[in-house]
Enzyme design. Structure first.
Site, PDB file in Angstrom:
ATOM      1  N   ARG A 165       0.845  -1.188   0.000  1.00 11.09           N
ATOM      2  CA  ARG A 165       0.000   0.000   0.000  1.00 11.09           C
ATOM      3  C   ARG A 165       0.881   1.239   0.000  1.00 11.09           C
ATOM      4  NH1 ARG A 165      -1.255   1.945   4.961  1.00 11.09           N
ATOM      5  NH2 ARG A 165       0.115   1.228   6.629  1.00 11.09           N
ATOM      6  N   THR A 166       0.296   2.344  -0.465  1.00 10.57           N
ATOM      7  CA  THR A 166       1.049   3.586  -0.476  1.00 10.57           C
ATOM      8  C   THR A 166       1.182   4.094   0.946  1.00 10.57           C
ATOM      9  OG1 THR A 166      -0.009   4.089  -2.572  1.00 10.57           O
ATOM     10  CG2 THR A 166       1.172   5.872  -1.498  1.00 10.57           C
ATOM     11  N   THR A 167       2.408   4.351   1.386  1.00 19.76           N
ATOM     12  CA  THR A 167       2.587   4.852   2.748  1.00 19.76           C
ATOM     13  C   THR A 167       3.126   6.274   2.761  1.00 19.76           C
ATOM     14  OG1 THR A 167       4.759   3.819   2.723  1.00 19.76           O
ATOM     15  CG2 THR A 167       2.976   2.618   3.807  1.00 19.76           C
TER      16      THR A 167
ATOM     17  N   ASN B  37      -5.141   1.881   1.007  1.00 17.89           N
ATOM     18  CA  ASN B  37      -4.122   2.085  -0.018  1.00 17.89           C
ATOM     19  C   ASN B  37      -4.499   3.314  -0.833  1.00 17.89           C
ATOM     20  OD1 ASN B  37      -2.036   1.827  -1.776  1.00 17.89           O
ATOM     21  ND2 ASN B  37      -2.857   0.059  -2.862  1.00 17.89           N
ATOM     22  N   PRO B  38      -4.330   4.483  -0.226  1.00 14.95           N
ATOM     23  CA  PRO B  38      -4.882   5.691  -0.851  1.00 14.95           C
ATOM     24  C   PRO B  38      -4.137   6.131  -2.100  1.00 14.95           C
ATOM     25  CG  PRO B  38      -3.592   6.280   1.064  1.00 14.95           C
ATOM     26  CD  PRO B  38      -3.629   4.791   1.026  1.00 14.95           C
TER      27      PRO B  38
END
Lengths: 246, 234
Positions: free
Chosen positions: B26-28, B130-131
């Protein structure tokens, strides 16, 4: 040599002794019974025209379109069973979108024609699906310029300068051959297509019809505006009057 | 001399080498980022502005990137935050536009409708933890009604006469609010946006003075060529 398929025409999986698959040929008969569809490829674009026979006076105008937009730069006219055509057109839209997802580039007209042809041909291979009873006249404008393809129920797709489908296709083809297609512009072609459709419309057999015209040029594929359609219809009606007066 | 157990050392090396890799699912954090987007409504329509830089942390890596894009005939969408996520969103928006064109029913998706769609996409990705790490402004004119909306990475969304993302929300927004009037002209709006982008260039360490302004009214939807802002540092 029998042109009657008795016994060999029950399934698309059966050849006749002459090597014909009669079910596919019967599918083409479905196309031959529809209203006229014309496609012309001219200097600066491709024009599609359809004689949409109005089955009932209760029908709302502009409903049940026979011209479909497939991508920004590609569209098609159908001939034959309209429900079958809708299936094929949806598949074509999906193929075009999928091509863009993979290549980040709009699908070339030829590539889309090949994909549609493959899809239609796949339905001629099995006993449990029937061939599509429609022809698709695919018009588009890509990097190589304007292109027109016709995909028939058997999956054959050929590029054309002028092609016709439907009841009066032979007479329409003769009319098209009189024109110098590679010298016309889209504007002129729209008028000529309207004229041919009006000329070949049989008042006695099918009462009412609606004319639909679309054009694929450098600006993309668009169904023509009301004004242009009216101009074309007026030109067609005048030409009919001129011919009657002669 | 102690004996070296080569077999053991080999096995240990293999054990370390064959560890499962730490995979990010996921995007962090945003990596390539765009700075503020600012927008203001004026009498005939809406105007938004961005600079043309994508930063890689403190590195001004790309300095000529278009961060405003058109959708359909009368909508603009611009984003700050992770640029790759914006590109991903734009792919989805392009597919949406193609479907819209194919319907050919005389009506095209308008700015408020696009805003709603983007809000749902951002919200759904956030729900999956996971924006799409973006702060987005959507501007458009629909049936003579101007629209200016905001969506961010968690799905927060609102509409207003003046909006901005990032540092612009702190620095530019008060200036935009002060300048806004219902009968603001296009030239005044343009001047206000340019002045705000100039202040942002002075104060935002991740901005440059090359900007683009997108304008949408009932009759046009255009994005300007890059404009170089003159600055006075004394």
């Amino acid at each position: 040599m029998t042109s009657v398929g008795t016994g060999y025409d029950y399934s698309a999986t059966t050849y006749s002794p002459e090597g014909r698959v009669f079910q596919i040929e019967y599918a083409s008969k479905a196309v031959d019974n529809s209203g006229l569809s014309i496609g012309v490829r001219v200097k600066d674009g491709v024009v599609l025209g359809v004689e949409k026979i109005r089955v009932s006076k209760m029908h709302v105008e502009h409903s049940n379109r026979r011209l479909h937009t497939v991508e920004r730069h590609i569209g098609c006219a159908d001939a034959g069973l309209m429900a079958d055509a809708r299936n094929v057109v949806n598949r074509a839209r999906s193929e075009a979108a999928n091509y863009f997802d993979n290549y980040s580039h709009s699908i070339p007209v030829r590539a889309l024609a090949e994909r549609i042809a493959g899809f239609m041909q796949a339905h001629t291979l099995y006993g449990h699906v029937r061939p599509f009873g429609c022809s698709i006249l695919l018009a588009g404008y890509d990097r190589t310029g304007p292109q027109l393809y016709m995909i028939e129920p058997n999956g054959i797709h050929l590029g054309y300068f002028g092609c016709t489908a439907g009841k009066t296709r032979q007479a329409a083809k003769t009319e098209l051959e009189k024109l110098k297609l590679n010298e016309l512009t889209c504007e002129q072609a729209i008028k000529e297509v309207a004229r041919i459709i009006y000329k070949l419309h049989d008042e006695n057999k099918d009462k009412d019809f609606e004319l639909e015209i679309a054009c694929a040029n450098a600006n993309g594929f668009k169904v023509v505006s009301k004004e242009i359609l009216e101009q074309a219809e007026n030109y067609a009606k005048e030409s009919l009057n001129d011919e009657m007066n002669e | 001399m102690s004996t070296i157990d080569f077999k053991k050392s080999y096995l240990i090396q293999q054990e370390i080498y064959n560890q499962p890799l730490p995979v990010r699912e996921r995007t962090t954090q945003p990596i390539h980022t765009g700075s503020s987007v600012i927008g203001i409504k004026f009498a005939e329509g809406v105007m938004i502005a961005t600079d043309t830089q994508i930063s890689y942390g403190s590195l001004a890596q790309f300095r000529s990137i278009q961060r405003i894009h058109t959708f359909g005939n009368r909508t603009l969408i611009a984003a700050s935050g992770e640029y790759s996520d914006f590109q991903f969103l734009l792919d989805g928006i392009r597919a949406l536009e193609t479907t819209d064109i194919c319907h050919d029913d005389g009506k095209r998706i308008s700015a408020p409708e696009l805003h709603s769609w983007v809000t749902r996409v951002m919200g759904q990705n956030r729900a999956k933890m996971n924006p799409l790490w973006n702060y987005i402004l959507i501007a458009g004119v629909d049936k003579n009604r101007s629209f200016l909306g905001y969506v961010d990475l968690v799905g927060t969304n609102f509409e207003d006469n003046t909006l901005a993302t990032g540092l612009g929300d702190y620095i530019a927004r008060p200036l935009l609010r002060k300048a806004w009037r219902p009968d603001l002209t296009e030239q005044e709006a343009r001047k206000t946006l340019e002045d705000c982008m100039r202040v942002l260039f002075y104060r935002d360490a991740r901005a440059i003075n090359k900007i683009q302004i997108g304008t949408v009214t009932a009759t046009k939807c255009e994005i300007s060529e890059p404009i170089l802002l003159d600055t006075t540092w004394i």
